[in-house]
Scaffold this active site. Structure first.
Site, PDB file in Angstrom:
ATOM      1  N   GLN A   1       0.834  -1.205   0.000  1.00 20.56           N
ATOM      2  CA  GLN A   1       0.000   0.000   0.000  1.00 20.56           C
ATOM      3  C   GLN A   1       0.865   1.250   0.000  1.00 20.56           C
ATOM      4  OE1 GLN A   1      -2.568  -2.165   3.363  1.00 20.56           O
ATOM      5  NE2 GLN A   1      -3.185  -0.030   3.165  1.00 20.56           N
TER       6      GLN A   1
ATOM      7  N   PHE B   1      -5.927  -4.044   3.477  1.00 15.29           N
ATOM      8  CA  PHE B   1      -6.595  -3.876   4.771  1.00 15.29           C
ATOM      9  C   PHE B   1      -5.689  -3.273   5.836  1.00 15.29           C
ATOM     10  CE2 PHE B   1      -8.382  -7.836   2.774  1.00 15.29           C
ATOM     11  CZ  PHE B   1      -9.519  -7.234   2.263  1.00 15.29           C
TER      12      PHE B   1
ATOM     13  N   GLU C   1       0.599  -1.781   4.722  1.00 20.28           N
ATOM     14  CA  GLU C   1       0.993  -0.370   4.867  1.00 20.28           C
ATOM     15  C   GLU C   1       2.480  -0.288   5.211  1.00 20.28           C
ATOM     16  OE1 GLU C   1      -1.744   2.212   7.045  1.00 20.28           O
ATOM     17  OE2 GLU C   1      -0.172   3.686   7.371  1.00 20.28           O
TER      18      GLU C   1
ATOM     19  N   ARG D   1      -5.269   6.804  17.394  1.00 23.13           N
ATOM     20  CA  ARG D   1      -6.580   6.809  16.738  1.00 23.13           C
ATOM     21  C   ARG D   1      -7.630   6.101  17.598  1.00 23.13           C
ATOM     22  NH1 ARG D   1      -9.203   7.952  11.717  1.00 23.13           N
ATOM     23  NH2 ARG D   1      -7.365   8.857  10.744  1.00 23.13           N
TER      24      ARG D   1
ATOM     25  N   ARG E   1      -7.550  -1.736   8.805  1.00 20.45           N
ATOM     26  CA  ARG E   1      -8.836  -1.065   8.521  1.00 20.45           C
ATOM     27  C   ARG E   1      -9.489  -0.469   9.775  1.00 20.45           C
ATOM     28  NH1 ARG E   1     -12.993  -3.889   4.236  1.00 20.45           N
ATOM     29  NH2 ARG E   1     -13.901  -1.989   3.414  1.00 20.45           N
TER      30      ARG E   1
ATOM     31  N   PHE F   1      -7.679   1.269  11.995  1.00 19.62           N
ATOM     32  CA  PHE F   1      -6.420   1.761  12.549  1.00 19.62           C
ATOM     33  C   PHE F   1      -6.554   2.179  14.013  1.00 19.62           C
ATOM     34  CE2 PHE F   1      -2.689   4.736  12.399  1.00 19.62           C
ATOM     35  CZ  PHE F   1      -1.788   3.965  11.682  1.00 19.62           C
TER      36      PHE F   1
ATOM     37  N   THR G   1      -3.670  11.275  10.962  1.00 21.49           N
ATOM     38  CA  THR G   1      -3.382  12.138  12.107  1.00 21.49           C
ATOM     39  C   THR G   1      -1.955  12.685  12.029  1.00 21.49           C
ATOM     40  OG1 THR G   1      -2.798  10.225  13.439  1.00 21.49           O
ATOM     41  CG2 THR G   1      -5.074  10.979  13.533  1.00 21.49           C
TER      42      THR G   1
ATOM     43  N   ALA H   1      -5.900   5.159   5.650  1.00 19.20           N
ATOM     44  CA  ALA H   1      -6.728   6.155   6.336  1.00 19.20           C
ATOM     45  C   ALA H   1      -7.952   6.544   5.499  1.00 19.20           C
ATOM     46  CB  ALA H   1      -5.907   7.384   6.708  1.00 19.20           C
TER      47      ALA H   1
ATOM     48  N   GLU I   1     -12.704   2.730   5.515  1.00 24.29           N
ATOM     49  CA  GLU I   1     -12.697   2.190   6.876  1.00 24.29           C
ATOM     50  C   GLU I   1     -14.015   2.334   7.645  1.00 24.29           C
ATOM     51  OE1 GLU I   1      -9.141   4.615   7.562  1.00 24.29           O
ATOM     52  OE2 GLU I   1      -8.262   2.830   8.440  1.00 24.29           O
TER      53      GLU I   1
END
Ligand code: LUZ
Ligand code: MOS
Length: 772
Positions: free
Chosen positions: A199, A230, A234, A312, A344, A346, A450, A519, A721
């Protein structure tokens, strides 16, 4: 036009026909060889000796790679904490940690050879879960976060009623259908091309460069599509890409690394499991007055994304609810398990599961219906005087776009909630063994990374002289339909059909310095960047057309299927050809950075989210109180996509997200044994939802006439998400069914995942508590 319309996924037919090319389907280059990772057999301790001679001597083996073979740094820590080596050297921090890689002529030979290493260890007791990590002093992998607003201690003390509790929230394996994979092809000099199922191609590029000890300009990373990400790709793709590149550099041959499913599950991080401890102050009318909570997470052996994930969680410990006084702290604990990572939502889903437990506790304590307690605590309040000031989050951002109340009310009406709830209570009164339950829960999810600087994107658009268009941007396709959405944006901008636009693989060579596709921001960011590129090209073509046909620039418009130039109408391709002959540049880059957002983490204050996405779901279940087994009978969803860029794609995201969330909260359970070995490392023991687990009745609607109040791409909202958290309704429907065995007098405190075992245990506990 093609935007805001239900277009099929550009690869839909190829997906179902098996013709879409994933990395393992790329025709293998001449001389390709295969790598396999050799893994630690203990969870914690010292690596005393590692005899790799038997590996080297195995049939087909070409080379064995350890930390000593790394020309650059033995470090792929994405946080720059230097806590994530490619290969362990001395300390072993989790079972399944890579110690070496072996490369052989065939994949089968590499896999067999990897098992022949003889390692000697000095074992230390591993810290495997949150309780053990806390008992050992609670070492953190990263700085914790504290959010605070108001005087919580005073508010708790002044509350007419208070209660304390604790909730366990389980982890989740990503179970992407395509496992991790990388194919590395060495070029001239130090050049390296890597096809990586990631990703985040830019991060893979940086990590490969760092490990090889070369500049980022020597490394190109490309991905046409993933078979699911998902969040699991990442950061966690870095390892596989770096090892493939390392081997390719050493052997000067193309190298493929595709772990099998079991190795993938043993090596890679998952959704963080949490323990949420809470104290709530409230009144007899179900108004929450104060919340004090700690969210502790099992982060695993290194920091990875655990900082922003646990952040988060705190950002979503309010869900849709206003807490007059609040304190929330995170506790990102180090453990000797896989390094938990993005998944997904996070951390948001875990934070929100906590919020809904707070509501449920208050409902059972006051004897009010949980939905009524939800309503009474919503941001905004029901009257303007009541609403005043009741819209500030624990992180001091004001909620300006709250529509949660309207979404709840509309869904309640559409699914006939009240009448069905009464019918279910009546059914339960006459049914001693099968008990039904129903729950309606809302979602409010903050949109933006964020880490504010991630909220940027780039694009590259070429218009060729025949009027066809090549589209490239920094986002990656993982099946979610990002590419078709961005193509719709480009088609709308030029007034051309999707058949005129070529969607191309994401590559660091075309758009640099990209953020992870994560995100939920893929379409928001890359759609805007692509539009920016189109606008640049259109401005040049408009200026040319105005000159050429002596018209005012505002008399020129790109309409569906034609360009209007004063009274003249010409085809887009005709204008392109004329512009080319006049030496007008027909290619442009585009860029976008999200406005308005800022975040001061130390102060716990700011405006981290550009906007919020909303939704609500009502779930109905039936449980068997003798076995704990259950069925999800019916689910109704109303979800806010703003003005959807593509209602067909968004509906798919909502359905898929809901089912994935349902799996997380019901059947998916990760089990490690006392030695820290993952016991659930295949679908035989790890149960994801299957077709038959789909709710028998499944009504999914997009909220109508609800454009984003912010000027996002065509007023749409992010969708990746948020719908996952609609599945919290299933957990609460199960809880409602369990509560019925105690006449709804005690809170079942059903933890997640609510496996049949947990449901059965909760049934017996509730029965015992009421003396039934
Ligand atoms: N990744 C990230 C994310 O790096 N930062 C985030 O805030 C985020 N949020 C959701 C999913 N991935
Ligand atoms: Mo993600 S959890 O948006 O990679």
């Amino acid at each position: 036009g093609p935007v805001s319309a239900a277009q099929p996924h550009d690869s839909a037919i190829k997906h179902v026909a098996g013709e879409a090319i994933y990395i393992d389907d790329i025709p293998e280059p001449a001389g390709l060889v295969h790598a396999c990772l050799g893994l630690s057999e203990i969870a914690h301790g010292r690596l005393v000796a590692l005899d790799l001679e038997p590996v080297r001597a195995a049939p087909g083996v070409l080379c064995v790679l350890t930390a000593g073979d790394i020309p650059g740094q033995n470090d792929i820590s994405s946080t720059h904490r230097h806590d994530e080596p490619v290969f362990a050297t001395e300390m072993i921090l989790h079972h399944g940690q890579p110690l070496f890689a072996v490369v052989a002529e065939t994949r089968d030979q590499a896999r067999r050879a990897a098992l022949l290493a003889k390692a000697e260890y000095q074992e230390t007791a591993p810290l495997l879960d949150i309780a053990a990590a806390r008992a050992a002093g609670g070492e953190l992998v990263t700085d914790p976060l504290k959010l605070e607003r108001g005087d919580v201690s005073a508010a708790l003390a002044a509350s007419p009623r208070r209660l304390k509790g604790s909730m366990a929230i389980g982890g989740q394996d990503h179970f992407y259908l395509e496992s991790q994979i990388a194919l590395a092809i060495p070029g001239e000099d130090e050049d390296m091309f890597v096809a990586s199922s990631t990703q985040h191609p830019s991060e893979v590029q940086h990590m490969v460069a760092q490990v090889l000890g070369v500049g980022s300009h020597a490394v190109t990373v490309e991905i046409r599509r993933m078979g699911g990400g998902f969040g699991g790709k990442e950061t966690q793709a870095n390892l596989f890409a770096c090892v493939a590149a390392l081997a390719a550099r050493k052997l000067r041959r193309p190298v493929k690394l595709r772990p099998d499913r079991d190795d993938d599950m043993v090596i890679t991080g998952k959704r963080h499991d949490f323990v949420c401890d809470y104290e709530i102050g409230f009144d007899d009318d179900g108004h929450i007055l104060a919340v004090d909570t700690v969210y502790a997470a099992r982060c695993g052996w290194n920091a990875d994304l655990s900082g922003p994930v646990t952040d988060r969680a705190l950002f979503h410990m309010d869900n849709c609810y206003f807490y007059p006084a609040v304190r929330a702290r995170s506790e990102p604990l180090r453990t000797n398990t896989v390094s938990n990572t993005a998944f997904r939502g996070f951390g948001g889903p875990q934070g929100m599961v906590g919020a809904e437990r707070f509501i449920e506790e208050v409902a059972f304590a006051t004897g009010l219906d949980p939905l009524e307690v939800r309503r009474r605590n919503l941001y905004g309040g029901s009257s303007s005087s009541e609403g005043l000031g009741r819209n500030v989050t624990p992180y001091h951002q004001t909620v300006e776009d709250m529509i949660g109340g309207e979404v709840i009310a509309e869904l309640e009406r559409r699914c006939d909630y009240k009448a069905r709830q009464e019918a279910i209570r009546a059914f339960n009164a006459g049914s001693p063994i099968i008990k039904r339950g129903i729950a309606l829960t809302p979602v409010k999810f903050g949109i933006s990374f964020t880490a504010t600087w991630y909220n940027q994107a780039g694009a590259l658009v070429h218009v060729y002289t025949d009027g066809t268009v090549m589209l490239n941007h920094g986002g990656t396709e993982m099946g979610q339909g990002l590419h078709v959405k961005v193509a719709q944006v480009v088609g709308h901008a030029f007034g051309i059909g999707l058949d005129q636009i070529k969607i191309t693989a994401t590559t660091t060579g075309k758009v640099p310095n990209t953020s992870a596709t994560a995100a939920s921001s893929g379409s928001d960011l890359n759609g805007m960047a692509a539009l920016d590129a189109c606008e640049t090209i259109k401005a040049r073509m408009t200026a040319f057309a105005a000159r050429n046909w002596q018209e005012e620039p505002d008399a020129i418009a790109f309409l569906p299927g034609r360009v209007q130039i004063g009274a003249r109408e010409i085809a887009f391709a005709e204008l392109v050809q004329a512009a080319y002959m006049a030496r007008i540049q027909l290619s442009a880059t585009g860029f976008y950075a999200t406005p308005k957002i800022h975040w001061d983490r130390k102060a716990g204050r700011g405006h981290p989210f550009y906007y919020f996405a909303y939704g609500a779901a009502a779930a109905e279940v039936a449980i068997d109180t003798l076995t704990g087994e259950y069925k999800v009978e019916r689910v109704d969803i109303l979800h806010d996509c703003g003005t959807s860029l593509n209602p067909a794609i968004d509906k798919g995201q909502i359905e898929g997200g809901f089912i994935q969330g349902m799996g997380w909260l019901t059947t998916e359970e990760l089990v490690w044994d006392e030695k820290g070995r993952l016991k659930t490392h295949a679908p035989s023991t790890y149960k994801i939802p299957v077709a038959s687990d789909r709710p028998r009745i499944f009504n999914v609607d997009l909220l109508e006439n609800a454009p984003n109040r912010e000027p996002t791409i065509h007023r749409s909202k992010a969708v990746g998400e948020p719908p996952l958290m609609l599945a919290i309704s299933v957990l609460h429907a199960l809880s409602d069914a369990v509560a019925s065995v105690g006449g709804h007098r005690v809170c079942p405190r059903l933890d997640a995942p609510a496996t049949p075992e947990r449901v059965l245990t909760a049934v017996e506990r509730v029965k015992a508590e009421v003396g039934a």
